[in-house]
Write a protein that holds these residues in place. Structure first.
Motif, mmCIF file in Angstrom:
data_model
loop_
_atom_site.group_PDB
_atom_site.id
_atom_site.type_symbol
_atom_site.label_atom_id
_atom_site.label_comp_id
_atom_site.label_asym_id
_atom_site.label_seq_id
_atom_site.Cartn_x
_atom_site.Cartn_y
_atom_site.Cartn_z
ATOM 1 N N VAL A 87 30.516 32.099 15.405
ATOM 2 C CA VAL A 87 31.211 31.847 15.832
ATOM 3 C C VAL A 87 30.807 29.720 16.147
ATOM 4 C CG1 VAL A 87 31.252 30.857 18.669
ATOM 5 C CG2 VAL A 87 31.895 33.731 17.398
ATOM 6 N N ASN A 88 29.243 29.799 15.736
ATOM 7 C CA ASN A 88 28.580 28.939 15.999
ATOM 8 C C ASN A 88 28.886 28.172 14.688
ATOM 9 O OD1 ASN A 88 26.417 28.134 17.656
ATOM 10 N ND2 ASN A 88 25.351 29.928 17.501
ATOM 11 N N GLN A 89 29.476 28.595 13.383
ATOM 12 C CA GLN A 89 29.578 27.786 12.313
ATOM 13 C C GLN A 89 30.825 27.332 12.710
ATOM 14 O OE1 GLN A 89 27.915 27.513 9.182
ATOM 15 N NE2 GLN A 89 26.364 27.819 9.866
ATOM 16 N N ALA A 90 31.665 28.617 12.868
ATOM 17 C CA ALA A 90 33.415 28.445 13.727
ATOM 18 C C ALA A 90 33.057 26.746 14.021
ATOM 19 C CB ALA A 90 34.138 28.942 14.415
ATOM 20 N N LEU A 91 32.595 27.161 15.255
ATOM 21 C CA LEU A 91 32.428 25.990 15.947
ATOM 22 C C LEU A 91 31.622 24.238 15.887
ATOM 23 C CD1 LEU A 91 31.343 27.424 19.393
ATOM 24 C CD2 LEU A 91 33.472 26.472 19.135
ATOM 25 N N SER A 92 30.775 24.997 14.710
ATOM 26 C CA SER A 92 30.632 23.421 14.325
ATOM 27 C C SER A 92 31.419 22.672 13.772
ATOM 28 C CB SER A 92 28.963 24.263 13.179
ATOM 29 O OG SER A 92 29.425 24.587 12.223
ATOM 30 N N VAL A 93 32.538 23.268 12.533
ATOM 31 C CA VAL A 93 33.152 22.614 12.041
ATOM 32 C C VAL A 93 34.264 21.564 12.890
ATOM 33 C CG1 VAL A 93 32.899 23.707 9.694
ATOM 34 C CG2 VAL A 93 34.556 24.621 11.457
ATOM 35 N N GLY A 94 34.585 22.139 14.234
ATOM 36 C CA GLY A 94 35.353 21.514 14.774
ATOM 37 C C GLY A 94 36.813 21.856 15.268
ATOM 38 N N ILE A 95 36.167 23.559 15.188
ATOM 39 C CA ILE A 95 37.785 24.482 15.090
ATOM 40 C C ILE A 95 38.214 24.356 17.003
ATOM 41 C CG2 ILE A 95 36.300 26.668 16.304
ATOM 42 C CD1 ILE A 95 39.055 26.423 13.625
#
Length: 90
Positions: free
Chosen positions: A23-31
């Motif tokens: 989830v953190n990775q997805a949010l960090s790429v701007g999803i």
């Protein structure tokens, strides 16, 4: 296209199910803005996967919870759980 959008959301949901790090990775790429915009989509086939994705996001990120409440998108989830709230089927 709608077919590709649904497939992409299903893949995103599978990725987010891997845990908080995903989830953190997805949010960090701007999803976030993309997924937020999809809540406005009238496509009923997206609703189940969107609810799953948003459940994963709001469980982890407090700022996303606040954004959903501030913009009134929480009603999307209320309507999903109880369509009688708005009179519309999910």
């Amino acid at each position: 296209s709608q077919t590709h959008r649904l497939r992409a959301l299903l893949l995103l949901g599978r990725f987010l199910a891997l845990g908080p790090w995903a989830v953190n990775q997805a949010l960090s790429v701007g999803i976030f803005p993309y997924i937020l915009k999809l809540l406005q989509s009238p496509a009923t086939e997206l609703r189940v996967v969107l609810v799953f994705i948003w459940a994963r996001i709001v469980a982890l990120d407090r700022s996303c919870q606040q954004d959903l409440l501030k913009d009134g998108y929480h009603t999307y989830f209320l309507n999903f759980v109880d369509p009688a709230v708005s009179g519309a089927a999910p």
